[in-house]
Scaffold this active site. Structure first.
Site, mmCIF file in Angstrom:
data_model
loop_
_atom_site.group_PDB
_atom_site.id
_atom_site.type_symbol
_atom_site.label_atom_id
_atom_site.label_comp_id
_atom_site.label_asym_id
_atom_site.label_seq_id
_atom_site.Cartn_x
_atom_site.Cartn_y
_atom_site.Cartn_z
ATOM 1 N N ASP A 71 13.755 -35.599 12.536
ATOM 2 C CA ASP A 71 13.893 -37.053 12.608
ATOM 3 C C ASP A 71 15.241 -37.512 12.044
ATOM 4 O OD1 ASP A 71 11.415 -37.600 13.794
ATOM 5 O OD2 ASP A 71 10.391 -37.458 11.868
ATOM 6 N N ASP A 84 9.252 -27.122 6.676
ATOM 7 C CA ASP A 84 8.247 -26.960 7.732
ATOM 8 C C ASP A 84 8.622 -25.898 8.767
ATOM 9 O OD1 ASP A 84 7.141 -29.046 6.381
ATOM 10 O OD2 ASP A 84 7.521 -30.549 7.922
ATOM 11 N N LYS A 129 17.528 -29.007 7.806
ATOM 12 C CA LYS A 129 16.691 -28.855 6.612
ATOM 13 C C LYS A 129 15.239 -29.116 6.942
ATOM 14 C CE LYS A 129 14.751 -31.951 5.153
ATOM 15 N NZ LYS A 129 14.084 -33.210 4.820
ATOM 16 N N THR A 130 14.329 -28.403 6.421
ATOM 17 C CA THR A 130 12.911 -28.728 6.288
ATOM 18 C C THR A 130 12.132 -27.455 5.976
ATOM 19 O OG1 THR A 130 10.868 -29.600 7.222
ATOM 20 C CG2 THR A 130 12.368 -28.688 8.827
ATOM 21 N N GLY A 152 11.969 -34.988 3.125
ATOM 22 C CA GLY A 152 11.325 -34.157 2.104
ATOM 23 C C GLY A 152 12.283 -33.139 1.510
ATOM 24 N N ARG A 183 13.359 -41.586 2.678
ATOM 25 C CA ARG A 183 12.933 -41.530 4.079
ATOM 26 C C ARG A 183 13.315 -42.785 4.871
ATOM 27 N NH1 ARG A 183 10.133 -37.069 5.220
ATOM 28 N NH2 ARG A 183 8.811 -36.080 3.656
HETATM 29 P P1 FBP Z 1 10.519 -33.187 6.037
HETATM 30 O O1 FBP Z 1 9.915 -33.119 7.398
HETATM 31 O O2 FBP Z 1 11.190 -34.453 5.727
HETATM 32 O O3 FBP Z 1 11.380 -31.997 5.733
HETATM 33 O O4 FBP Z 1 9.310 -33.105 4.993
HETATM 34 C C1 FBP Z 1 8.477 -32.028 4.913
HETATM 35 C C2 FBP Z 1 7.196 -32.340 4.186
HETATM 36 O O5 FBP Z 1 7.141 -31.575 2.993
HETATM 37 C C3 FBP Z 1 5.958 -32.069 5.050
HETATM 38 O O6 FBP Z 1 5.588 -30.702 5.013
HETATM 39 C C4 FBP Z 1 4.943 -32.999 4.447
HETATM 40 O O7 FBP Z 1 3.942 -33.364 5.368
HETATM 41 C C5 FBP Z 1 5.770 -34.196 4.076
HETATM 42 O O8 FBP Z 1 7.063 -33.716 3.824
HETATM 43 C C6 FBP Z 1 5.254 -34.924 2.863
HETATM 44 O O9 FBP Z 1 5.984 -36.088 2.702
HETATM 45 P P2 FBP Z 1 6.217 -36.857 1.325
HETATM 46 O O10 FBP Z 1 7.268 -36.107 0.586
HETATM 47 O O11 FBP Z 1 6.730 -38.174 1.763
HETATM 48 O O12 FBP Z 1 4.934 -36.874 0.576
#
Ligand code: FBP
Length: 546
Positions: free
Chosen positions: A172, A201, A198-199, A77, A141
């Site tokens: 991950d 979250d 990075k994230t 993400g 991803r």
């Molecule tokens: P990462 O864990 O890859 O940093 O992604 C964070 C995130 O924004 C989460 O908060 C959310 O659940 C998910 O990605 C959404 O995924 P997508 O971008 O595939 O819709």
């Protein structure tokens, strides 16, 4: 490409670096490290990258290095500041030798496997400095875990004469970076792999990593929006706003937004699990707050909901664990319609879990039974928990009204904030932090390191005092069940209920539920007083007790 005046002005911003990275460095090594869990198993799985020391950079003597090329991948993400990691790496690599080249793999790890890449030149780089987004090379991803993928990767890395690969990702993706580092080390391919935390979250943190990048900007963006909603809410005084925020399993984003905005209610998934609350308990908790405010004539309020809450309700957690095993069965792999998949899981679930499954609203049950993301995670961002909860609160209030309890009026609005913040222009904190992480990665590469994550610590102090270095990725690993099998993974950091940020929230939430104590943080500022422009998150400040 037309650009905004803000982007033009931001392009001229020179991000700050820790003092140690402002000149030549020497790497100071700490003691040998251990993984956070399953030490014997992790050591066996990572014989070449296990036990390495934590590294700190200090001022050193200049060394001449022959030219080398570096590859970079944005994984998962989006998170504000990704472009600054790349610009920091770009500047760091060029400062070592102007002939060095930086190649970006397009659309995430898949770009490495499919040999889809571009050279990031100075002209291209300059267009993206201090901007949000991952659009310079895109993200994806694709999970890097098969030998075949590693071998396809080495072909292009050799062709481009790449000495080191930097993978910018969450837990991950950094787990995959570590597996790749180990594989290339075992095969003696001579390609180093470095990770970057990075994230949005905020769940990739531990004793060595203070925060994952993007968390600061994303939370400030959501807090601005929540603050705006609260002002609207307090102006019209006629709606309860149910606001879901991203964050996957962890509630760090919800908690930080609550610390910034002081909403009437904020749910914390980790607490719901610790108190073994049922869905009905959660609904009753909200309905009670609504009824209490109604008694005071306040038929309005705000509820912040972490997107992963559903996974933390113990009965649903047990159901998800069994669903994961069922979906990993060989027979499940050939199913190609959603309905067939739902029928399949119903046939295979235990009686207890089937009852829980059947008790859920059909849209929520369907989402839990459908496909995981490539890393085996339930796609919680697709579950409309904010609507589910408000519907259930309305039902509960209707029952209470029927029993002659005063519940006032309950009008609702729903919001989901996630994508709004992931590509926001980085705050000063993220701009500096990310640039430093990228620049620091170039020093880890120059020092021959592999299987390390770039780290910058002491970030509540002024940037010059930040501490730069590297942490072996194996140090953060343990074994967890993924797609039905035990796998080495980086341990996710969830909200700690005995941690300072949660304790502060818990000490104030009753007052925030009753009073209208809203705070309106307003938009991120880049120029102005330091207490407005340069503050880290409240989470980090409380954790560091500043
Ligand atoms: P990462 O864990 O890859 O940093 O992604 C964070 C995130 O924004 C989460 O908060 C959310 O659940 C998910 O990605 C959404 O995924 P997508 O971008 O595939 O819709």
């Amino acid at each position: 490409m037309a650009i905004s005046n803000l982007q033009k002005a931001r392009a001229a911003y020179q991000p700050k670096l820790p003092k140690a990275l402002q000149g030549p460095v020497k790497a100071v090594e700490g003691a040998a490290t251990q993984s956070v869990g399953n030490q014997a198993e992790i050591k066996e799985l990572f014989p070449n990258t296990y036990g390495m020391p934590v590294i700190t950079f200090e001022a050193g003597e200049p060394v001449e290095l022959p030219p080398f090329n570096v590859g970079i991948i944005l994984s998962g993400g989006q998170a504000p500041g990704g472009h600054n990691v790349i610009s920091g790496l770009f500047d760091g690599v060029k400062s070592l030798n102007p002939a060095n080249k930086l190649y970006g793999f397009i659309l995430g790890p898949g770009g490495l496997v499919d040999h889809n890449y571009m050279e990031i030149t100075a002209d291209i780089m300059d267009k993206y400095r201090n901007t949000g987004g991952f659009d310079i090379i895109g993200s994806g991803r694709t999970k890097l875990e098969e030998v075949d993928q590693f071998e396809k990767g080495i072909q292009i890395l050799r062709e481009l004469n790449i000495k080191a690969l930097v993978i910018i990702g969450g837990d991950d993706s950094n787990t995959n970076a570590c597996v790749l580092a180990e594989y290339y080390a075992a095969k003696k391919y001579g390609v180093q792999v470095i990770g970057c935390p990075k994230t949005i979250d905020g769940d990739l943190k531990n004793e060595q990593i203070e925060t994952s990048f993007g968390f600061d900007t994303a939370c400030k963006t959501y807090s601005e929006l929540i603050g705006n909603i609260q002002r609207d809410c307090n102006s019209a005084r006629k709606y309860w706003h149910f606001i879901k925020v991203m964050g996957r399993s962890a509630s760090h984003i919800a908690l930080e937004c609550a610390l910034q905005c002081q909403p009437n209610i904020c749910l914390i998934s980790e607490e719901v699990e610790a108190k073994a609350m049922s869905l009905d308990d959660v609904v009753t908790y909200i309905a009670n707050a609504v009824a209490k405010r109604a008694e005071e004539g306040n038929n309005f309020g705000t509820v912040v909901i972490p997107e992963g809450i559903i996974e933390f309700i113990p009965a649903i957690k047990k159901l998800i664990a069994e669903l994961n095993d069922v979906l990993a069965l060989p027979e499940a792999q050939s199913i190609n319609s959603g309905n067939e998949q739902i029928e399949f899981v119903k046939r295979h679930l235990s009686k207890e879990n089937l009852n829980v499954f059947k008790s859920l609203p059909s849209d929520v049950a369907a989402q839990l039974a459908l496909d995981r993301d490539p890393h085996g995670n339930v796609q919680v961002s697709l579950i409309e928990t904010e609507k589910l909860l408000s519907r259930m609160v309305a039902d509960k209030l209707a029952i209470w009204k029927h029993q002659d309890k005063y519940v006032g009026k309950f009008g609702t609005q729903h919001h989901f904030f996630g994508y709004e913040g992931r590509c926001a222009a980085p705050s000063n904190y993220d701009a500096d932090y990310c640039y430093s992480l990228g620049y620091n990665a170039s020093r880890l590469i120059a020092n021959g390191k592999t299987g390390y994550m770039s780290i910058i610590k002491n970030t509540t102090a002024p940037a010059a005092e930040w501490i730069a270095g590297g942490v072996p990725i194996t140090m953060m690993m343990n074994l967890e069940k993924r797609n039905g099998k035990m796998k080495p993974v980086i341990r996710k950091a969830l909200v700690e209920l005995d941690g300072a940020p949660f304790k502060y929230f818990a000490a104030h939430r009753d007052e925030w539920a009753k009073e209208t104590a809203y705070v309106y943080p307003g938009p991120i500022q880049y120029w102005g007083p330091t207490e407005v422009c340069d503050q880290p998150t409240k989470t980090l400040l409380l954790e560091k007790a500043k």
